[in-house]
Write an enzyme that holds these catalytic residues in place. Sequence first.
Site, PDB file in Angstrom:
ATOM      1  CG  ASP A  60      12.217  14.140  -3.027  1.00  0.00           C
ATOM      2  OD1 ASP A  60      11.529  12.768  -3.874  1.00  0.00           O
ATOM      3  OD2 ASP A  60      13.364  14.236  -3.406  1.00  0.00           O
ATOM      4  CG  ASP A 103      14.679   8.492  -4.007  1.00  0.00           C
ATOM      5  OD1 ASP A 103      15.986   7.526  -4.663  1.00  0.00           O
ATOM      6  OD2 ASP A 103      13.862   8.100  -3.912  1.00  0.00           O
ATOM      7  CG  ASP A 126      16.736  16.065  -4.346  1.00  0.00           C
ATOM      8  OD1 ASP A 126      16.009  15.742  -4.047  1.00  0.00           O
ATOM      9  OD2 ASP A 126      18.188  15.595  -5.396  1.00  0.00           O
TER      10      ASP A 126
END
Length: 412
Positions: free
Chosen positions: A9, A11, A168
Amino acid sequence: MKITTAIFDLDGTLLNTLGDLTDSVNCAIVRRGFAAVTEEETRVRVGNGVRKLIERCIPENKRTEAMIDTCLDEFRTAYNQRMMNRTQPYDGILPLLRQLKKAGVSVGVLSNKYDLAAKSLIRHFFGDLVQITYGERPDIPRKPDPTSVLQLLRELGGDAATTLYIGDSATDMQTAKNAGLLAVGVTWGFRSAEELTDAGADALVSSPADLLPLFERGLLAVDAICQAFTKRGFGFTYFPTAADAMPYLINACSGKSVSLGGSITLKELGFPDAFSNSTAVHWHWVRAGEFFQTPDIYLSSANALSENGEVVNIDGTCNRIAGTLFGPKRCIFVCGINKLCPDLESAIDRARNIAAPLNAQRLGKKTPCAVDGKCHDCQSPDRICRAMTIHMGPPQSMERCEIVLIGQPLGY
C-alpha cells in the site's frame, strides 16, 4: 519458503502523506464555508479513495453529489501542487526497498489514491526501487476488490504463495484476503494494530526492518515449529512481541533463584532489572569468579534455533552453555525471531557466521571474524568459539527445558 514478490500500500505504509492530504482537503472545503479538518480526522477518513475522503469531510447536510464533485476537483488541483510538500517516506522504508531490490524481490505498489498522484509520488521518492505502481483508475474497482492486485501480481510475474501484501488498514488486509495473498499489517501507519488483527492480518510488524525476516522464510508457522520442539520434549511458548513475553518470564521466575547467562537478548528485555521486585538474580556469578550454576531457573538465549527443534549455542568461557546442560532445575531459552533457521545446518552456520563474529566485536576480541564478520575456524588466543552445543532434547537431569520464541528480532 522465501518470498519473491511484495505488493505495498502507499499512504500510511510507504509514505506519511497525512500533512499534504489534510492541507489539500482544507483548500477544497474551507472556501466553501466548511470547517477545516485536522490531521487526525483525515487519518481515520482516508483509505477508500479521494472521493470518499472528500465526501467524509463535507458536512452531511451539504453532502450533495454536485458539492462532492466540485470539492473533489479543487482537492485534486491543490494536491497536485503540494503532494510533496510535507510527505516523506517512513523511517526505514528506503533501506528496506534497497534490500529487497538487492535480494531480487519484485516490488509493486497498489493504492486507492488516484493513479497520477500515486505514480508521481512513487517515482519521486523511490525511483526504480518500485517496478509497477497502480492507483485508482477509471472502470476498475478500488480495493478491497482483488481485480487490481491480481493484475499487478501477474505483471510482476509473482505467485500468490510467495507474495506478501503489506498495508496499514483493514481495507488492505481485506484486499489481500480477497486475492488469496498473505496479509501483513504495519503498525506505524494510519490504523491501529487491533483493526489490522480484526481484519485478518496474518502478521503484524512494528518497523520496516521487521519485514526482512519474512522475506527470508515467509510467515512464521508457529504451530509447526511448536510441534517440532515439543516432539523432542521441549516446552515451547510463542509471543508476538517482547512486551507480551515479559509477564510470562517474570511470573515464571518470581520467588525462584535465577541465574542468567551472558545474553544481549536478555539485556534488551531489561533483565536482570526486570526481576528487582520479584526475585534475586545472579548475572553469571555470585562474586567475581564464583559462578552460580545450580539455580531453580537458568535463563539463556541461543545463537540459533532450527525449525526442526534443535538449539545451537557457541561459547568461550562455557559457563553459559554449562548452565543449559546440567545444574538448574529448569532452563528457559529466550530467543527473538531472528534466531530461527530452517534446519540444523543453517542454525550452525548462523551461530558461527553471525552470532560469534558480533560477540567477538562486542567483546573487543582480536580475531579474524571480528574484522570481517566471517568464521575462519581460527587458532587465535582470543577465539570465543571454544565449545558448541546442540540441544536435541532436554537434558534428563532437568525438570523442564523450554523455548520462549518472540516474534521480533532480539540480540545477536
